[in-house]
Design a protein around this motif. Structure first.
Motif, PDB file in Angstrom:
ATOM      1  N   LYS B  86       0.851  -1.512  -0.091  1.00 39.59           N
ATOM      2  CA  LYS B  86       0.413  -0.339  -0.101  1.00 39.59           C
ATOM      3  C   LYS B  86       0.759   0.944   0.223  1.00 39.59           C
ATOM      4  O   LYS B  86       0.641   2.603  -0.354  1.00 39.59           O
ATOM      5  CB  LYS B  86      -0.898   0.429   0.962  1.00 39.59           C
ATOM      6  CG  LYS B  86      -2.266  -0.978   1.084  1.00 39.59           C
ATOM      7  CD  LYS B  86      -2.549  -0.718   2.235  1.00 39.59           C
ATOM      8  CE  LYS B  86      -4.056  -1.645   2.228  1.00 39.59           C
ATOM      9  NZ  LYS B  86      -4.748  -2.535   2.942  1.00 39.59           N
ATOM     10  N   LYS B  87       1.937   1.203   0.746  1.00 39.58           N
ATOM     11  CA  LYS B  87       2.922   2.257   0.802  1.00 39.58           C
ATOM     12  C   LYS B  87       3.417   2.997  -0.585  1.00 39.58           C
ATOM     13  O   LYS B  87       3.912   3.486  -0.578  1.00 39.58           O
ATOM     14  CB  LYS B  87       4.041   1.561   1.488  1.00 39.58           C
ATOM     15  CG  LYS B  87       4.452   3.380   1.913  1.00 39.58           C
ATOM     16  CD  LYS B  87       5.222   2.672   2.931  1.00 39.58           C
ATOM     17  CE  LYS B  87       6.020   3.767   3.980  1.00 39.58           C
ATOM     18  NZ  LYS B  87       7.183   3.508   5.139  1.00 39.58           N
ATOM     19  N   SER B 114      -3.440  -9.577  -7.800  1.00 39.52           N
ATOM     20  CA  SER B 114      -5.190  -9.882  -6.821  1.00 39.52           C
ATOM     21  C   SER B 114      -5.053  -9.108  -5.072  1.00 39.52           C
ATOM     22  O   SER B 114      -5.349 -10.156  -4.206  1.00 39.52           O
ATOM     23  CB  SER B 114      -5.926 -10.550  -6.677  1.00 39.52           C
ATOM     24  OG  SER B 114      -4.910 -12.168  -6.704  1.00 39.52           O
ATOM     25  N   GLY B 115      -3.271  -9.145  -5.044  1.00 38.92           N
ATOM     26  CA  GLY B 115      -2.495  -9.200  -3.876  1.00 38.92           C
ATOM     27  C   GLY B 115      -1.894 -10.714  -3.324  1.00 38.92           C
ATOM     28  O   GLY B 115      -1.540 -10.089  -3.009  1.00 38.92           O
ATOM     29  N   GLY B 116      -2.044 -11.474  -4.074  1.00 38.25           N
ATOM     30  CA  GLY B 116      -1.843 -12.790  -4.036  1.00 38.25           C
ATOM     31  C   GLY B 116      -2.340 -13.443  -3.020  1.00 38.25           C
ATOM     32  O   GLY B 116      -3.479 -13.581  -2.636  1.00 38.25           O
ATOM     33  N   ILE B 117      -0.868 -13.792  -2.569  1.00 39.72           N
ATOM     34  CA  ILE B 117      -0.937 -14.729  -0.995  1.00 39.72           C
ATOM     35  C   ILE B 117      -1.094 -13.348   0.145  1.00 39.72           C
ATOM     36  O   ILE B 117      -1.257 -14.457   1.022  1.00 39.72           O
ATOM     37  CB  ILE B 117       0.360 -15.426  -1.088  1.00 39.72           C
ATOM     38  CG1 ILE B 117       1.144 -15.406  -1.324  1.00 39.72           C
ATOM     39  CG2 ILE B 117      -0.074 -17.065  -1.530  1.00 39.72           C
ATOM     40  CD1 ILE B 117       2.521 -16.306  -0.722  1.00 39.72           C
ATOM     41  N   PHE B 118      -0.745 -12.563   0.054  1.00 43.90           N
ATOM     42  CA  PHE B 118       0.140 -11.658   0.596  1.00 43.90           C
ATOM     43  C   PHE B 118      -2.109 -10.747   0.872  1.00 43.90           C
ATOM     44  O   PHE B 118      -2.335  -9.974   0.944  1.00 43.90           O
ATOM     45  CB  PHE B 118       0.882 -10.602   0.312  1.00 43.90           C
ATOM     46  CG  PHE B 118       2.060 -11.367   0.150  1.00 43.90           C
ATOM     47  CD1 PHE B 118       2.450 -11.608   0.835  1.00 43.90           C
ATOM     48  CD2 PHE B 118       2.550 -10.845  -1.063  1.00 43.90           C
ATOM     49  CE1 PHE B 118       3.674 -12.398   0.795  1.00 43.90           C
ATOM     50  CE2 PHE B 118       3.415 -11.722  -1.346  1.00 43.90           C
ATOM     51  CZ  PHE B 118       4.554 -12.874  -0.704  1.00 43.90           C
ATOM     52  N   ASP B 119      -2.364 -12.000   1.971  1.00 47.29           N
ATOM     53  CA  ASP B 119      -4.184 -11.431   2.383  1.00 47.29           C
ATOM     54  C   ASP B 119      -3.852 -10.682   3.941  1.00 47.29           C
ATOM     55  O   ASP B 119      -4.341 -10.907   4.539  1.00 47.29           O
ATOM     56  CB  ASP B 119      -4.968 -12.469   1.893  1.00 47.29           C
ATOM     57  CG  ASP B 119      -6.186 -11.683   2.560  1.00 47.29           C
ATOM     58  OD1 ASP B 119      -6.738 -10.975   2.124  1.00 47.29           O
ATOM     59  OD2 ASP B 119      -7.392 -12.976   2.109  1.00 47.29           O
ATOM     60  N   TYR B 121      -2.918  -6.111   5.953  1.00 43.89           N
ATOM     61  CA  TYR B 121      -3.336  -5.032   6.289  1.00 43.89           C
ATOM     62  C   TYR B 121      -2.688  -4.145   5.358  1.00 43.89           C
ATOM     63  O   TYR B 121      -2.292  -2.989   4.682  1.00 43.89           O
ATOM     64  CB  TYR B 121      -3.070  -4.172   7.507  1.00 43.89           C
ATOM     65  CG  TYR B 121      -1.961  -5.027   7.583  1.00 43.89           C
ATOM     66  CD1 TYR B 121      -0.835  -4.303   7.974  1.00 43.89           C
ATOM     67  CD2 TYR B 121      -1.036  -6.494   8.239  1.00 43.89           C
ATOM     68  CE1 TYR B 121       0.882  -4.724   8.443  1.00 43.89           C
ATOM     69  CE2 TYR B 121       0.249  -6.450   9.181  1.00 43.89           C
ATOM     70  CZ  TYR B 121       1.071  -5.648   8.974  1.00 43.89           C
ATOM     71  OH  TYR B 121       2.200  -5.928   9.207  1.00 43.89           O
ATOM     72  N   GLN B 125      -4.408  -4.585  -2.637  1.00 40.78           N
ATOM     73  CA  GLN B 125      -4.790  -6.077  -2.940  1.00 40.78           C
ATOM     74  C   GLN B 125      -5.395  -6.132  -4.417  1.00 40.78           C
ATOM     75  O   GLN B 125      -6.360  -6.031  -5.493  1.00 40.78           O
ATOM     76  CB  GLN B 125      -6.413  -6.373  -1.879  1.00 40.78           C
ATOM     77  CG  GLN B 125      -6.521  -6.603  -1.106  1.00 40.78           C
ATOM     78  CD  GLN B 125      -5.017  -7.764  -0.431  1.00 40.78           C
ATOM     79  OE1 GLN B 125      -5.353  -9.343  -1.292  1.00 40.78           O
ATOM     80  NE2 GLN B 125      -4.442  -7.581   0.158  1.00 40.78           N
ATOM     81  N   ARG B 129      -7.030  -1.694  -8.378  1.00 43.35           N
ATOM     82  CA  ARG B 129      -7.820  -0.603  -6.867  1.00 43.35           C
ATOM     83  C   ARG B 129      -7.090   0.190  -6.898  1.00 43.35           C
ATOM     84  O   ARG B 129      -7.997   1.882  -7.020  1.00 43.35           O
ATOM     85  CB  ARG B 129      -7.322  -1.180  -5.762  1.00 43.35           C
ATOM     86  CG  ARG B 129      -7.639  -2.776  -5.818  1.00 43.35           C
ATOM     87  CD  ARG B 129      -8.511  -2.577  -3.828  1.00 43.35           C
ATOM     88  NE  ARG B 129      -8.410  -3.896  -4.053  1.00 43.35           N
ATOM     89  CZ  ARG B 129      -9.214  -4.074  -2.680  1.00 43.35           C
ATOM     90  NH1 ARG B 129      -9.177  -3.300  -1.393  1.00 43.35           N
ATOM     91  NH2 ARG B 129      -9.983  -5.245  -2.858  1.00 43.35           N
TER      92      ARG B 129
END
Lengths: 166, 181
Positions: B86-87, B114-119, B121, B125, B129
């Motif tokens: 996100k940063k 889609s953000g992959g396995i890193f679901d 904070y 994702q 977006r």
């Protein structure tokens, strides 16, 4: 060679009532210290002629949401490079009073470690020269490593089991 | 001419003796599709896979993507390969905004898509977006062949895009939904 026993005795002689719960899980000397004696304790270990515990390995925290009065624990790992001896100091804090004195005057390296601990756990290090987030974005308004948050966002529909054939 | 050399097929046209008539759309589409200059925004493992795609075995340069541009200047194709935290989001968006139209975006791999396995904070994702995406390449990481396939998909898009697509209301709406312009 320093033994855990010797070091523990030395510390107890010097600090008596403000240290407790001595243990050595996996042979790593671990004990609990009081918040107000933390800085004198770490200073003492650093200045001690034979111990020479002069290296700060890590500062982090643990969240125990189910332990009343001891919700937070700040953990300090110290290392004596001369004696190849490590120890771990724990400071327990209660929810609503997550203040602990900074040790940046003793170890400059504590600066970023404390910033990280603040970022992820919300522990306030009193006297820290620049206590702001280091890993997450500035706009974030919560501390992500606290256990009050679910591991996954339950409202999401784009990563449900059905999509992965589970 | 050696028979194993493949030439790009010419656009649909009306041919006569000494002249050829075709539409501007097709001609410009042909030129754009065969000189897509990529801007690789590679952050992690997919980035390594993308380097492989650019190197000799897979040779992305065959598709006219000879010059990987590490600046938005003259780049047509933003290739986001890898996890975008996100940063990092605002940085990706800034790079996208600095690119001139026409521009295409490819999300390479599960993380960018889609953000992959890193679901979690800290991870965005999916880059859709923050910026519009044309082609998603699945895989973790995708093989270079898949990335090449993604590039060929973008070539198809570029070939068949009308010259005025970027001025349409629909396209403006799409950009506005991302708060662009």
């Amino acid at each position: 060679m320093l033994t855990n026993e010797e070091v523990a005795q030395t510390i107890i002689q010097q600090f008596g009532q403000s240290v407790s719960d001595f243990d050595d899980p996996y042979d790593l000397l671990t004990f609990t210290a009081d918040r107000d004696q933390l800085v004198p304790l770490i200073t003492y270990l650093r200045e001690h002629k034979t111990l020479q515990i002069t290296f700060l390995t890590d500062v982090t925290a643990i969240h125990y949401p189910d332990t009343p009065g001891k919700e937070f624990c700040v953990v300090y790992h110290l290392h004596s490079l001369v004696n190849n001896f490590r120890l771990r100091i724990k400071v327990y804090l209660s929810d609503g009073n997550v203040h602990v004195p900074t040790i940046t005057p003793l170890y400059a390296g504590a600066n970023w470690m404390e910033r990280e601990t603040f970022d992820l756990f919300g522990i306030i290090f009193d006297g820290h020269p620049d206590l702001r987030r280091i890993l997450n974005m500035e706009e974030m308004d919560y501390h992500p490593m606290l256990k009050q948050y679910p591991l996954e966002d339950a409202t999401r529909e784009d990563k449900i089991d059905a999509l992965f054939g589970r | 001419m050696a028979s194993d050399i493949k030439l790009v097929e010419g656009p649909e046209s009306y041919n006569g003796a000494g002249f050829q008539a075709t539409s501007f759309d097709k001609l410009i589409g042909l030129a754009r599709a065969n000189s897509l200059w990529p801007l690789p925004f590679a952050t992690s493992c997919c980035g390594i896979e993308f380097m492989s795609t650019m190197s000799s075995t897979y040779d992305l340069a065959r598709f006219g993507s000879e010059r990987p541009s590490f600046s938005p200047r003259q780049a047509d194709m933003l290739l986001v390969a890898g996890t975008i935290a996100k940063k990092m989001g605002p940085v990706v968006k800034q790079v996208y905004l600095q690119m001139a139209e026409p521009r295409w975006v490819m999300a390479i791999g599960a993380c960018a898509s889609s953000g992959g396995i890193f679901d979690t904070y800290s991870v965005l994702q999916g880059i859709d977006r923050i910026i519009p995406v044309d082609v998603y390449v699945p895989g973790c990481p995708p093989r270079p062949e898949q990335i090449l396939d993604g590039v060929m998909q973008i070539q198809e898009l570029a070939k068949n895009e009308s010259l005025r697509r970027r001025n349409t209301e629909e396209y403006q709406k799409l950009l506005n939904s991302y708060n662009i312009q």
